[in-house]
Design an enzyme around this catalytic site. Structure first.
Site, PDB file in Angstrom:
ATOM      1  N   ASN A   1       4.095   3.113   3.419  1.00 40.82           N
ATOM      2  CA  ASN A   1       3.916   1.752   2.923  1.00 40.82           C
ATOM      3  C   ASN A   1       3.637   1.881   1.430  1.00 40.82           C
ATOM      4  OD1 ASN A   1       3.268  -0.888   2.370  1.00 40.82           O
ATOM      5  ND2 ASN A   1       1.164  -0.724   3.156  1.00 40.82           N
TER       6      ASN A   1
ATOM      7  N   LYS B   1       3.426  -0.303  -0.820  1.00 44.82           N
ATOM      8  CA  LYS B   1       2.649  -1.409  -1.414  1.00 44.82           C
ATOM      9  C   LYS B   1       3.340  -1.883  -2.708  1.00 44.82           C
ATOM     10  CE  LYS B   1      -1.431   0.725   0.552  1.00 44.82           C
ATOM     11  NZ  LYS B   1      -2.817   0.496   0.839  1.00 44.82           N
TER      12      LYS B   1
ATOM     13  N   HIS C   1      -0.380  -6.761   7.442  1.00 43.65           N
ATOM     14  CA  HIS C   1      -1.165  -5.698   6.794  1.00 43.65           C
ATOM     15  C   HIS C   1      -2.498  -6.297   6.324  1.00 43.65           C
ATOM     16  CE1 HIS C   1      -2.432  -2.665   3.917  1.00 43.65           C
ATOM     17  NE2 HIS C   1      -1.652  -1.833   4.577  1.00 43.65           N
TER      18      HIS C   1
ATOM     19  N   GLU D   1      -4.096  -6.005   3.718  1.00 40.93           N
ATOM     20  CA  GLU D   1      -4.098  -6.542   2.339  1.00 40.93           C
ATOM     21  C   GLU D   1      -3.495  -7.942   2.313  1.00 40.93           C
ATOM     22  OE1 GLU D   1      -2.176  -3.183   0.541  1.00 40.93           O
ATOM     23  OE2 GLU D   1      -3.979  -1.995   0.918  1.00 40.93           O
TER      24      GLU D   1
ATOM     25  N   GLY E   1      -7.006   2.944   1.932  1.00 40.68           N
ATOM     26  CA  GLY E   1      -7.115   3.149   0.490  1.00 40.68           C
ATOM     27  C   GLY E   1      -8.509   3.552   0.044  1.00 40.68           C
TER      28      GLY E   1
ATOM     29  N   SER F   1      -5.848   6.165   5.138  1.00 39.19           N
ATOM     30  CA  SER F   1      -6.122   7.437   4.441  1.00 39.19           C
ATOM     31  C   SER F   1      -5.601   8.652   5.202  1.00 39.19           C
ATOM     32  CB  SER F   1      -7.621   7.564   4.129  1.00 39.19           C
ATOM     33  OG  SER F   1      -8.048   6.478   3.322  1.00 39.19           O
TER      34      SER F   1
HETATM   35  C1  PEP Z   1      -1.684   1.356   4.301  1.00 37.63           C
HETATM   36  O1  PEP Z   1      -1.486   0.787   3.252  1.00 37.63           O
HETATM   37  O2  PEP Z   1      -1.161   0.936   5.340  1.00 37.63           O
HETATM   38  C2  PEP Z   1      -2.551   2.539   4.313  1.00 37.63           C
HETATM   39  C3  PEP Z   1      -2.840   3.102   5.456  1.00 37.63           C
HETATM   40  O3  PEP Z   1      -2.991   2.980   3.093  1.00 37.63           O
HETATM   41  P1  PEP Z   1      -3.716   4.386   2.788  1.00 37.63           P
HETATM   42  O4  PEP Z   1      -2.953   5.448   3.520  1.00 37.63           O
HETATM   43  O5  PEP Z   1      -3.631   4.536   1.309  1.00 37.63           O
HETATM   44  O6  PEP Z   1      -5.110   4.271   3.288  1.00 37.63           O
END
Ligand code: PEP
Length: 255
Positions: A13, A15, A98, A100, A176, A216
């Site tokens: 993803n 973003k 998501h 976000e 994140g 993460s």
């Molecule tokens: C995501 O944006 O779906 C995500 C899991 O981000 P990250 O891996 O950076 O935590």
């Protein structure tokens, strides 16, 4: 059900990162590194990168996904993108709900459900994201939150349509932040999601659904996370922007 019978999916993803030129450069780095993957590999990229990404990945094992879509076919929805627009340029997947989008753009379970149904009707495969806030976990209501999201986000989605749905369990506190759910925590909630799907549909249908973990996930922790019975791959944010790290996660899911 044998985990090996489900398709493991590693989806990046991206973003709001990478211009179209940068997207092509990153995909060109990723392509040879994942060419022998034994799992599905997807790059979910910003809208303006989609056409270039579809062209750059043509003839490879990398599929392309969008990061959202609207439920209407067309109309007065300034700034939105329809499923038909995505289909026409060769997009196969779309990330929906998501955290976000829920946190910063007012996405609700009702709008996630509308988008999910529209995506399925158009022949796109939705990656539906669910997950609890830290506060909700601390209050011991993770299962309530997840059960509600699964029920509402998939409202009116048929058992036949469920075959094209991917669920991503993404605890909001792990996205994140560098904080990963432990492999046991991820397994516990992914298994709970499968049990909810079995209640809403059938055990057979639930057993066939790919349930990813996201939050993460990186080249260091992927092995342990994806080895869990109910964790069928991952939705990867930060680490998907570094070719070697993303490829290492794909390798972990290919075992
Ligand atoms: C995501 O944006 O779906 C995500 C899991 O981000 P990250 O891996 O950076 O935590």
């Amino acid at each position: 059900m044998d985990k090996a019978k489900r398709t493991a999916i590693i989806a990046g993803n991206w973003k709001m990162n990478k211009t179209p030129k940068e997207a092509v450069a990153l995909l060109n780095e990723i392509k040879p590194l994942v060419a022998d993957a034994d799992c599905e590999v997807i790059a979910c990229v910003p809208y303006v990168d989609l056409a270039a990404a579809v062209e750059a990945t043509a003839g490879t094992n990398i599929k392309v996904g969008a990061e959202n879509c609207h439920w209407a076919e067309s109309g007065a929805f300034t700034g939105e993108i329809s499923t038909g627009m995505l289909k026409e340029i060769g997009v196969e997947y779309v990330v929906l709900g998501h955290s976000e989008r829920r946190q910063y753009f007012g996405e609700t379970d009702e709008t996630v459900n509308k988008r999910t149904k529209a995506a399925l009707a158009a022949g796109l495969k939705p990656i539906v994201c669910v997950g609890e806030l830290l506060w909700e976990r601390e209050c011991n209501i993770t299962e309530e939150v997840i059960a509600r999201q699964i029920k509402l986000d998939l409202w009116d989605v048929t058992e036949e349509e469920l075959k094209n749905v991917v669920i991503a369990y993404e605890p909001v506190w792990a996205i994140g932040t560098g904080k990963t759910a432990t492999a046991d925590q991820a397994e516990e909630v992914c298994a709970f999601i499968r049990a909810q799907l079995a209640k809403l549909y059938t055990q057979e249908a639930a057993d066939g659904v790919t349930i990813q973990y996201g939050g993460s996930m990186n080249d260091k922790n992927a092995d342990e996370l994806v080895s869990k019975l109910n964790v069928d791959g991952g939705l990867i944010g930060g680490a998907s922007l570094v070719a070697e790290k993303f490829a290492a996660i794909v390798k972990a899911a290919s075992k």
